[in-house]
Design a protein around this motif. Structure first.
Motif, PDB file in Angstrom:
ATOM      1  N   MET A 202     -18.418  50.372   6.537  1.00 47.09           N
ATOM      2  CA  MET A 202     -18.666  48.975   6.177  1.00 47.09           C
ATOM      3  C   MET A 202     -18.370  48.699   4.705  1.00 47.09           C
ATOM      4  O   MET A 202     -17.846  47.652   4.360  1.00 47.09           O
ATOM      5  CB  MET A 202     -20.124  48.594   6.493  1.00 47.09           C
ATOM      6  CG  MET A 202     -20.486  48.674   7.955  1.00 47.09           C
ATOM      7  SD  MET A 202     -19.498  47.587   8.993  1.00 47.09           S
ATOM      8  CE  MET A 202     -20.297  46.006   8.691  1.00 47.09           C
ATOM      9  N   MET A 203     -18.778  49.599   3.824  1.00 45.34           N
ATOM     10  CA  MET A 203     -18.651  49.319   2.394  1.00 45.34           C
ATOM     11  C   MET A 203     -17.812  50.341   1.638  1.00 45.34           C
ATOM     12  O   MET A 203     -17.585  50.187   0.441  1.00 45.34           O
ATOM     13  CB  MET A 203     -20.040  49.240   1.747  1.00 45.34           C
ATOM     14  CG  MET A 203     -20.866  48.083   2.251  1.00 45.34           C
ATOM     15  SD  MET A 203     -22.451  47.962   1.415  1.00 45.34           S
ATOM     16  CE  MET A 203     -21.971  47.347  -0.196  1.00 45.34           C
TER      17      MET A 203
ATOM     18  N   GLN B  68     -18.717  30.914   5.963  1.00 55.20           N
ATOM     19  CA  GLN B  68     -17.658  30.014   6.445  1.00 55.20           C
ATOM     20  C   GLN B  68     -17.365  28.914   5.428  1.00 55.20           C
ATOM     21  O   GLN B  68     -16.206  28.560   5.201  1.00 55.20           O
ATOM     22  CB  GLN B  68     -18.017  29.461   7.834  1.00 55.20           C
ATOM     23  CG  GLN B  68     -19.085  28.371   7.905  1.00 55.20           C
ATOM     24  CD  GLN B  68     -20.481  28.915   7.976  1.00 55.20           C
ATOM     25  OE1 GLN B  68     -20.861  29.763   7.181  1.00 55.20           O
ATOM     26  NE2 GLN B  68     -21.284  28.431   8.914  1.00 55.20           N
TER      27      GLN B  68
ATOM     28  N   ASP C  18     -22.260  34.817  -5.872  1.00 55.00           N
ATOM     29  CA  ASP C  18     -22.751  35.933  -6.673  1.00 55.00           C
ATOM     30  C   ASP C  18     -23.853  36.719  -5.968  1.00 55.00           C
ATOM     31  O   ASP C  18     -24.088  37.873  -6.284  1.00 55.00           O
ATOM     32  CB  ASP C  18     -23.270  35.390  -8.011  1.00 55.00           C
ATOM     33  CG  ASP C  18     -22.753  36.238  -9.153  1.00 55.00           C
ATOM     34  OD1 ASP C  18     -21.606  36.697  -9.064  1.00 55.00           O
ATOM     35  OD2 ASP C  18     -23.513  36.456 -10.108  1.00 55.00           O
TER      36      ASP C  18
ATOM     37  N   GLY D 175     -20.384  43.464   4.343  1.00 59.56           N
ATOM     38  CA  GLY D 175     -19.345  43.443   5.359  1.00 59.56           C
ATOM     39  C   GLY D 175     -19.793  42.958   6.727  1.00 59.56           C
ATOM     40  O   GLY D 175     -19.006  42.963   7.669  1.00 59.56           O
TER      41      GLY D 175
ATOM     42  N   ASP E 115     -17.583  40.045   7.938  1.00 62.60           N
ATOM     43  CA  ASP E 115     -16.275  40.510   8.398  1.00 62.60           C
ATOM     44  C   ASP E 115     -16.359  41.048   9.814  1.00 62.60           C
ATOM     45  O   ASP E 115     -15.497  40.803  10.647  1.00 62.60           O
ATOM     46  CB  ASP E 115     -15.784  41.658   7.501  1.00 62.60           C
ATOM     47  CG  ASP E 115     -14.961  41.167   6.343  1.00 62.60           C
ATOM     48  OD1 ASP E 115     -15.377  40.175   5.731  1.00 62.60           O
ATOM     49  OD2 ASP E 115     -13.906  41.771   6.057  1.00 62.60           O
ATOM     50  N   PHE E 116     -17.421  41.815  10.052  1.00 61.93           N
ATOM     51  CA  PHE E 116     -17.508  42.528  11.319  1.00 61.93           C
ATOM     52  C   PHE E 116     -17.697  41.597  12.503  1.00 61.93           C
ATOM     53  O   PHE E 116     -17.250  41.902  13.607  1.00 61.93           O
ATOM     54  CB  PHE E 116     -18.655  43.551  11.272  1.00 61.93           C
ATOM     55  CG  PHE E 116     -18.714  44.411  12.497  1.00 61.93           C
ATOM     56  CD1 PHE E 116     -17.767  45.403  12.703  1.00 61.93           C
ATOM     57  CD2 PHE E 116     -19.687  44.219  13.455  1.00 61.93           C
ATOM     58  CE1 PHE E 116     -17.798  46.190  13.830  1.00 61.93           C
ATOM     59  CE2 PHE E 116     -19.737  44.998  14.594  1.00 61.93           C
ATOM     60  CZ  PHE E 116     -18.785  45.989  14.780  1.00 61.93           C
TER      61      PHE E 116
ATOM     62  N   CYS F 103     -16.677  38.324  12.534  1.00 57.80           N
ATOM     63  CA  CYS F 103     -15.770  37.175  12.501  1.00 57.80           C
ATOM     64  C   CYS F 103     -14.756  37.231  13.644  1.00 57.80           C
ATOM     65  O   CYS F 103     -13.940  38.146  13.700  1.00 57.80           O
ATOM     66  CB  CYS F 103     -15.029  37.130  11.171  1.00 57.80           C
ATOM     67  SG  CYS F 103     -13.884  35.737  11.081  1.00 57.80           S
TER      68      CYS F 103
ATOM     69  N   HIS G  44     -11.189  37.259  12.433  1.00 55.59           N
ATOM     70  CA  HIS G  44     -10.765  38.437  11.663  1.00 55.59           C
ATOM     71  C   HIS G  44     -10.347  38.081  10.237  1.00 55.59           C
ATOM     72  O   HIS G  44      -9.338  38.553   9.732  1.00 55.59           O
ATOM     73  CB  HIS G  44      -9.635  39.174  12.372  1.00 55.59           C
ATOM     74  CG  HIS G  44     -10.062  39.766  13.673  1.00 55.59           C
ATOM     75  ND1 HIS G  44      -9.491  40.875  14.215  1.00 55.59           N
ATOM     76  CD2 HIS G  44     -11.031  39.394  14.544  1.00 55.59           C
ATOM     77  CE1 HIS G  44     -10.078  41.169  15.376  1.00 55.59           C
ATOM     78  NE2 HIS G  44     -11.025  40.267  15.582  1.00 55.59           N
TER      79      HIS G  44
ATOM     80  N   VAL H 158     -15.131  39.535   2.928  1.00 54.48           N
ATOM     81  CA  VAL H 158     -15.660  40.242   1.754  1.00 54.48           C
ATOM     82  C   VAL H 158     -14.587  40.356   0.668  1.00 54.48           C
ATOM     83  O   VAL H 158     -14.883  40.191  -0.514  1.00 54.48           O
ATOM     84  CB  VAL H 158     -16.202  41.628   2.157  1.00 54.48           C
ATOM     85  CG1 VAL H 158     -16.555  42.432   0.925  1.00 54.48           C
ATOM     86  CG2 VAL H 158     -17.423  41.478   3.039  1.00 54.48           C
ATOM     87  N   SER H 159     -13.347  40.592   1.068  1.00 57.74           N
ATOM     88  CA  SER H 159     -12.274  40.675   0.071  1.00 57.74           C
ATOM     89  C   SER H 159     -12.142  39.348  -0.665  1.00 57.74           C
ATOM     90  O   SER H 159     -11.967  39.314  -1.886  1.00 57.74           O
ATOM     91  CB  SER H 159     -10.948  41.024   0.745  1.00 57.74           C
ATOM     92  OG  SER H 159     -11.047  42.274   1.380  1.00 57.74           O
TER      93      SER H 159
ATOM     94  N   ARG I  45     -15.099  39.046  -3.083  1.00 56.14           N
ATOM     95  CA  ARG I  45     -14.943  39.889  -4.265  1.00 56.14           C
ATOM     96  C   ARG I  45     -14.008  39.204  -5.260  1.00 56.14           C
ATOM     97  O   ARG I  45     -14.292  39.136  -6.453  1.00 56.14           O
ATOM     98  CB  ARG I  45     -14.364  41.238  -3.840  1.00 56.14           C
ATOM     99  CG  ARG I  45     -15.252  42.397  -4.249  1.00 56.14           C
ATOM    100  CD  ARG I  45     -14.632  43.701  -3.830  1.00 56.14           C
ATOM    101  NE  ARG I  45     -15.263  44.207  -2.626  1.00 56.14           N
ATOM    102  CZ  ARG I  45     -14.608  44.741  -1.611  1.00 56.14           C
ATOM    103  NH1 ARG I  45     -13.298  44.829  -1.625  1.00 56.14           N
ATOM    104  NH2 ARG I  45     -15.263  45.178  -0.566  1.00 56.14           N
TER     105      ARG I  45
END
Lengths: 344, 523
Positions: free
Chosen positions: B351-352, B404, B424, B430, B433-434, B436, B439, B443-444, B447
Motif C-alpha cells: 500500500m505505501m 474525489q 495536507d 492508499g 486508490d485501492f 477507486c 483506477h 495518492v500520486s 503527493r
C-alpha cells in the motif's frame, strides 16, 4: 544487479472497475424489469433494447467527435444504464422516436457536452425523460393497464408493431379502453381535483393493496434490487433512506389529519417511480452530492419536491423534476456539508 | 473534534486501550502474511561488502568518523549524529573501503554519503557499552544512552527515539503506546519479533516508559496475530511490573498508522500539525523497544533489523535478520532468489511501499520488508477512467478527506481549494486508490498537490513579505516627506516671525525716534 521499472504506490491494483459498478446496477434492475414485463407485456424489453441501441450509437458518435477511445467508454456500461433507467420510465408502447429523441438529448447534450462520463451536471436519463415528457405529452401518457385488469395484454409482435407503426392493432373483440388506462397517480390527481375522497378514488380497480395494482409489485422488486446495491456498497445508504423518509414523514401527518384529501404514505411510496428513483436514479453519484450529510439533504430534497409536484404541480409524478432540481443544488450542498477532517 | 477538559483528556490517555474506538474508513485487506511466517527468523550469510548510508533517519545525515583504509569493529561508531539526527555504527568488522556518494534506499531515490565496509568475516565486536542498573539512571541519562546506540523508530518514520521519548507537550505523558499493529499486507517482521522475543519487547517497553516518564504501557497488536497475544502476555507477567497491557485491535488497514492507533486506543484525534505527545501519549514501535533493550542490556547499538522478504516474486518467502548495509539483492538470494515472473521490487508493503530501481541498494534502519511482486499481482483490470464520484474513496479515507473533490480541484489547479479541502492531512495510506473503480492514482496526485500547495504558500508568503517591505518603505518615505515639509513650514514661520519682530522693533524704534524728535522739539 537487477533493474526494475519505476512505479508509484500502492502496488495492489483496485479490484473494482467502472464496468463492474454499472454491471451491478443493471443486475439489480433485472427483477424489476422482469416484473414490469410480466404486468405490462414485453414492450418494456423492446424499449430497453431501443434506448440502449440509440444511447450506444450516440455515445460512439460523440466519442469519435471528441477523439476519445471507443472501446473503454462504450463498454463501461454507463450509456446502457442511462438507457435502461429511461426506458423504465416511459409507457411500454411509446413510439420508437421517443427513445431516439430522449437518448439524443441525454447522451449528446446532458452527458458529452458537459464533458462525458463523470462530468455531467444533470442525470442524463432524467434529462432525456423530461425532454420527451414536456415535448410529447400525448405519447408519454399512453399507459397500458396491468395484466390483471386488461382484457388483453399485447404480445411481442403486437408490441413491435405498436412501437414502430404508432398504432396498436387490437384483437377484434377488444376495445382500446380495455387495454390502456390512466396510471394510479393520474387517477388520484384528477380525482382529488374533482373533489372526490381518496378512499372513493381508491375503489377503482387500478389500485392495489397500498400502491397501484402491478406497480406496487414492480416497486417491491426494485426495492429488492436496491437492497442488493446497498449490500454491495454500490450506492450510498443516505440517498434512498432520506428520500423514502422524507416522503413518509411528510405524507403521514397530512394523511392522519385528513385522510379524505391525502393518500396514505405507502400509496405515495409504492406508486409512480419513487422506489426506482430512490435507489437507482437519485443515487447517481456523478450528478448527486458527494458528502454523506450532503447525500442526506439531497434525498430529503428529492422526496420533498416530488411530493410538492404530485400535490400541486401540473404532472402526476414529479420525481424526474425533483432529481434534476436537486442536481442543480448538489454542488452548493456539497460546499456546506464537507466532513470534518481528522484532527481539525 | 469536541473540546475536552484537561481532566477528561488525562482520563482518556491514562485509560488508553481499555475501550476500543473506531477510526473513520480503512480497509479489510487480504493479509498475505502467513507465507513469510513459516520458518523462524534466520541470519543470511555475511555479504562480502556492506554499504552503510549516513542518512538512515529523520534529520540531517551523520558525519563520517572513519577514513578509507581504516579497520572498524562491529558496533563501532562510524557516523556521528548532527543536530536532530542519529548515530550510525559499523554492522560488522572489516576495512572501510570508501566513503562515497551512492544511491540510497529512500523513496526519493536520492544519493547520499555511504560508508562502504569490506567485511573480514570475523564479526569482531568493539567494547560493548551497556547501561547497568538503568532503573537508577535518570530518564535523561537513559535517553542519552539510547541516542548513543543510534536507535530510531523502526515503524517506518525512523525518527530518533531519544528525541521522541523526550518530547513534551502541554500535558504530562500518561501512556506509552507500543505499536505492534503491522497493518500492511505481507509484512511480518514485527509479528515474528513478538513471537520470538517477547521478553525483549516487554523489557524495552519498561525502559522506554522510564525514558518517557509515562505511567503505563499499552501494546497494540492485531487481532489476527494468533499466538502473539499469549506470548506477550506471558512475558509481561514474568518480566513486567504490572504496568504493561497487551490489547488486540481489529485488523483494519491502516490501524498501524500512529494517528489511527491513537484514535483506536483512546478515541482521541492527534491535532492537526501536532503530535501524540500533545495528548499525553508517546507511540513507539515494538521493534524499537526490542532495540532499546539490546542497547541497554547488551550494549548493542542499532546495526541490524528483521526484514521480511516476501511476495510471489521470491522463491521462499521468509524473515531475515539482516545487517544494515546489506544489499537488497543479497537478501532476495537468501530467500530463494527471484521467480521468473518477478515484475517489481518494493521496499515496505504493497500500500505505501516504494519501488526500487535496482536491487543493489542497501538495507537501512527503515527497511521492514522487501516485497517482490509478480506480473499477475500488478495487472490492473482496466485502464484509468474518469472519476464517477462514487465516493468510495471518501468512505475509506482515515483522514476523512473527500478524495474525489480533491482530484477535481487538483486537475483544475485550484490550489486554494485544494488546501481548504485539507490535502495536507492526507497520510498517503492508499485506501482511496485501492477502492477507486476508475483506477485513478489518487495518492500520486495528492503527493504532487502537497508540494504545489506548499510552494504556493511559500510564494505567497514571499510576496506578502515583499508587499510589507514595499509598504513600509512607502510609509517611511511619506513620513520623511511630511517631516521635511513640517520642518520647512516651521522654519518659514520662524523666519516670518523673525521678520515680523524686526518690523515691530523698527516700528518701536521709529516711534521712539519720533518721540525723541517731539521731545527735542519741545525741549
Amino acid at each position: 544487479m537487477r533493474e526494475f521499472e519505476p512505479a508509484q504506490a500502492p502496488h495492489m491494483p483496485s479490484p473494482r472497475t467502472v464496468q463492474g459498478v454499472m454491471g451491478q446496477v443493471l443486475l439489480a434492475l433485472l427483477p424489476g424489469i422482469v416484473a414490469h414485463a410480466w404486468y405490462f407485456g414485453p414492450g418494456i424489453l423492446l424499449q430497453i433494447l431501443l434506448a440502449s441501441a440509440f444511447a450506444l450509437a450516440f455515445e460512439a458518435a460523440m466519442l469519435r467527435l471528441r477523439s476519445k477511445p471507443l472501446a473503454p467508454f462504450l463498454l463501461d456500461g454507463s450509456a446502457v444504464v442511462t438507457a435502461v433507467l429511461f426506458a423504465l420510465c416511459i409507457p411500454p408502447l411509446a413510439p420508437w422516436w421517443i427513445a431516439a429523441v430522449a437518448m439524443g438529448f441525454a447522451i449528446i447534450v446532458a452527458k458529452h457536452l458537459f464533458g462525458g462520463l463523470g462530468h455531467n451536471v444533470f442525470n442524463p436519463a432524467m434529462v432525456g425523460y423530461v425532454v420527451v415528457l414536456i415535448s410529447f405529452p400525448q405519447a408519454m401518457t399512453q399507459w397500458l393497464a396491468p395484466r390483471e385488469l386488461a382484457e388483453w395484454t399485447p404480445g411481442l409482435v403486437a408490441s413491435i408493431q405498436a412501437i414502430f407503426s404508432g398504432s396498436l392493432s387490437l384483437p377484434a373483440t377488444v376495445g382500446i379502453d380495455a387495454v390502456t388506462g390512466a396510471t394510479p397517480l393520474d387517477a388520484l390527481k384528477t380525482g382529488i381535483e374533482q373533489g372526490r375522497f381518496v378512499e372513493e378514488i381508491r375503489q377503482a380497480p387500478i389500485f392495489g393493496d397500498f400502491g397501484g395494482l402491478g406497480w406496487e409489485w414492480i416497486a417491491n422488486w426494485y426495492l429488492l434490487g436496491g437492497l442488493f446495491l446497498l449490500w454491495r456498497r454500490v450506492i450510498a445508504w443516505q440517498v434512498p433512506v432520506a428520500t423514502l423518509f422524507s416522503v413518509l414523514a411528510l405524507t403521514l401527518p397530512a394523511w392522519l389529519l385528513d385522510p379524505g384529501a391525502n393518500p396514505q404514505p405507502l400509496q405515495h411510496v409504492f406508486s409512480g417511480g419513487l422506489v426506482l428513483a430512490a435507489f437507482f436514479i437519485a443515487t447517481d453519484p456523478v450528478s448527486g452530492c458527494a458528502s454523506p450529510r450532503g447525500r442526506l439533504l439531497f434525498g430529503l430534497g428529492v422526496g420533498l419536491i416530488t411530493l410538492v409536484i404530485r400535490r400541486w404541480g401540473g404532472y402526476p409524478d414529479g420525481i424526474a423534476f425533483a432529481v434534476l432540481l436537486m442536481n442543480m443544488a448538489a454542488p452548493l450542498i456539497d460546499r456546506y456539508t464537507r466532513p470534518r477532517i481528522y484532527g481539525r | 473534534m469536541s473540546e475536552l477538559t484537561a481532566a477528561e483528556l488525562e482520563q482518556r490517555t491514562a485509560t488508553a486501550g481499555d475501550r476500543l474506538h473506531r477510526f473513520h474508513g480503512g480497509l479489510r485487506l487480504r493479509h498475505n502474511k502467513k507465507i513469510s511466517c513459516q520458518d523462524p527468523v534466520r541470519h543470511p550469510v555475511l555479504p562480502r561488502e556492506l554499504v552503510v548510508p549516513l542518512l538512515q533517519h529523520g534529520g540531517p545525515p551523520a558525519t563520517p568518523r572513519v577514513r578509507p583504509g581504516e579497520q572498524v569493529l562491529k558496533g563501532q561508531l562510524i557516523g556521528e549524529a548532527q543536530g536532530r539526527g542519529a548515530h550510525v555504527h559499523a554492522p560488522t568488522s572489516g576495512v572501510v573501503r570508501d566513503v562515497e556518494r551512492r544511491p540510497m534506499a529512500h523513496a526519493t531515490g536520492q544519493a547520499g554519503d555511504c560508508v562502504v565496509i569490506r567485511c573480514d568475516g570475523e564479526d569482531r565486536w568493539c567494547d560493548p557499552a551497556a547501561l547497568d542498573h538503568w532503573r537508577d539512571a535518570s530518564p535523561a541519562a537513559l535517553r542519552a544512552h539510547i541516542r548513543q546506540a543510534g536507535i530510531v523508530g523502526l515503524g517506518g518514520a525512523v525518527f530518533p527515539t531519544d528525541i521522541k521519548a523526550g518530547a513534551r507537550g502541554a500535558v504530562p505523558i500518561q501512556t506509552l503506546v507500543l505499536n505492534g499493529a503491522e497493518c500492511e499486507p505481507y509484512i511480518s517482521c514485527d509479528e515474528m519479533l513478538m513471537r520470538e522475543h517477547p521478553r525483549r519487547i516487554i523489557s524495552g517497553a519498561l525502559m522506554l516508559r522510564h525514558a518517557t516518564g509515562a505511567g503505563r504501557v499499552v501494546i497494540g497488536i492485531e487481532d489476527q496475530m494468533g499466538a502473539v497475544k499469549k506470548s506477550l502476555d506471558r512475558a509481561a507477567r514474568e518480566g513486567g511490573d504490572g504496568t504493561v497491557t497487551v490489547v488486540r485491535i481489529p485488523t483494519i488497514y491502516p490501524e498501524g498508522g500512529e494517528r489511527q492507533l491513537v484514535q483506536t486506543l483512546t478515541g482521541l484525534e492527534v491535532p492537526d500539525g501536532g503530535y501524540p505527545h500533545d495528548l499525553g501519549l508517546v507511540v513507539q514501535n515494538v521493534a524499537t523497544a526490542a532495540a532499546v533493550h539490546q542497547a541497554v542490556v547488551d550494549g548493542r547499538p542499532m546495526i541490524e533489523r528483521i526484514v521480511t522478504v516476501t511476495g510471489n516474486g521470491v522463491g521462499h518467502p521468509c524473515n531475515l535478520l539482516a545487517l544494515l548495509g546489506t544489499p537488497v539483492g543479497h537478501l532476495v538470494e537468501a530467500a530463494g532468489g527471484y521467480t521468473d515472473d518477478v515484475a517489481r521490487l518494493v521496499v515496505g508493503g504493497p500500500m505505501m511501499g516504494y519501488p526500487l530501481r535496482n536491487d543493489g541498494e542497501p538495507v537501512v534502519k527503515a527497511t521492514n520488508c522487501l516485497l517482490a511482486l509478480s506480473h499477475d499481482d500488478l495487472r490492473p483490470a482496466q485502464a484509468e477512467m474518469p472519476c464517477i464520484r462514487c465516493g468510495d474513496c471518501a468512505r475509506v479515507c482515515p483522514a476523512q478527506l473527500m478524495p474525489q473533490e480533491l482530484n477535481f480541484q487538483i486537475r483544475a489547479r485550484q490550489w486554494d481549494e485544494v488546501d481548504s479541502l485539507g490535502v495536507d492531512a492526507c497520510i498517503e495510506c492508499g485506501c482511496c486508490d485501492f477502492v477507486c473503480p476508475s483506477h485513478i492514482p489518487l495518492v500520486s496526485w495528492f503527493r504532487y498537490a502537497k508540494g504545489e500547495v506548499r510552494s504556493q504558500l511559500r510564494e505567497r508568503a514571499a510576496a506578502e513579505r515583499a508587499r510589507q517591505r514595499f509598504e513600509a518603505r512607502e510609509a517611511r518615505l511619506e513620513r520623511a516627506r511630511q517631516e521635511k515639509a513640517e520642518r520647512l513650514a516651521r522654519r518659514k514661520k520662524k523666519l516670518q516671525d523673525q521678520a515680523g519682530r524686526k518690523k515691530q522693533i523698527e516700528a518701536a524704534l521709529q516711534r521712539a525716534a519720533a518721540k525723541d524728535d517731539t521731545d527735542g522739539g519741545s525741549g
